[in-house]
Scaffold this motif. Sequence first.
Motif, PDB file in Angstrom:
ATOM      1  N   GLN A 130     -16.377 -42.345  -5.558  1.00 19.33           N
ATOM      2  CA  GLN A 130     -15.799 -41.665  -6.712  1.00 19.33           C
ATOM      3  C   GLN A 130     -14.877 -40.568  -6.173  1.00 19.33           C
ATOM      4  N   MET A 132     -11.810 -37.650  -6.657  1.00 18.93           N
ATOM      5  CA  MET A 132     -11.111 -36.719  -7.549  1.00 18.93           C
ATOM      6  C   MET A 132      -9.814 -36.280  -6.892  1.00 18.93           C
ATOM      7  N   THR A 156     -11.987 -40.345 -10.568  1.00 18.44           N
ATOM      8  CA  THR A 156     -12.689 -39.694 -11.686  1.00 18.44           C
ATOM      9  C   THR A 156     -11.744 -38.895 -12.568  1.00 18.44           C
ATOM     10  N   LEU A 168     -13.349 -30.428 -13.848  1.00 19.85           N
ATOM     11  CA  LEU A 168     -13.452 -31.866 -13.604  1.00 19.85           C
ATOM     12  C   LEU A 168     -14.553 -32.164 -12.596  1.00 19.85           C
ATOM     13  N   SER A 171     -17.952 -31.884 -14.288  1.00 21.50           N
ATOM     14  CA  SER A 171     -18.289 -32.925 -15.264  1.00 21.50           C
ATOM     15  C   SER A 171     -18.394 -34.313 -14.639  1.00 21.50           C
ATOM     16  N   HIS A 172     -17.680 -34.547 -13.535  1.00 19.52           N
ATOM     17  CA  HIS A 172     -17.709 -35.849 -12.861  1.00 19.52           C
ATOM     18  C   HIS A 172     -17.840 -35.622 -11.356  1.00 19.52           C
ATOM     19  N   PRO A 174     -17.577 -35.729  -7.854  1.00 18.78           N
ATOM     20  CA  PRO A 174     -16.918 -36.712  -6.981  1.00 18.78           C
ATOM     21  C   PRO A 174     -17.628 -36.837  -5.635  1.00 18.78           C
TER      22      PRO A 174
END
Length: 262
Positions: A130, A132, A156, A168, A171-172, A174
């Motif tokens: 994942q 970012m 992401t 970011l 919330s996600h 990476p």
Amino acid sequence: MSLKAALGPELPYLRRYARALTGSQSLGDTAVRETLEALLAAPQEFENDKPARRELYRIFHKLWRGMSSVSRDDGIVASLPVHTRQALLLTAVEGFSLQDTAKILHCPIQQVKDEIASAREVISTAMQAQVMIIEDESIIALHIKSIVEDLGHHVTGIARTRDEATELAASHAPELVLADIRLADESSGIDAVVDILAVIDVPVIFITAFPERLLTGERPEPTYLITKPFEPEMVTATIGQALLYHREQRAMPAVVETNRPE
């Protein structure tokens, strides 16, 4: 021209290479410093009739044996040993030809070709993550996103400012961050990364048009750097090394615990 003067302009790029190879600014910079000290003490080792940059990297590899203990008999590490990583980084990141890489690593050209092919295969099949992206220029951000997704990773999101980046990441979460240095609101990608690293442990690759400014070896600086303008191969190799080293480090406690005697 003196040896020191000839090699001075090349040292920032050797630092970039050594940091990526070791996964550490301190280890990489120490290896470069020791190489330079050895050269100054024994300048006859340097072949003056050969390209200075290639000679510097060749002698670095002749002297440095710092990752012989990394190899293991299983998993991704066994599939992408140190010599293979060296071949990929030298060609894709440092821009050496196959011929020059073979001379630096003191091995046949065919071996370099085989190791690069092996490295690309491992990165594409076993290193999905994942990812970012922190980048304020839309065209560059989309270019990076395309390269990352072509490698099989999932993006992401893309952040353009420090605040967007921290939100970011929260919330996600990476597994890897690609960050530009200067962002849209005049904030710093470095500051955004500091905020992120205070919350999660994640490898970071910085993207900059002025790598020399972050490769001085005189202060805390990034371990991984991609230089603008960049080629997809450079992004591929740097992502692969950053993810691999980070996963190795996270796996080490488990390996130690498994191998601990009863």
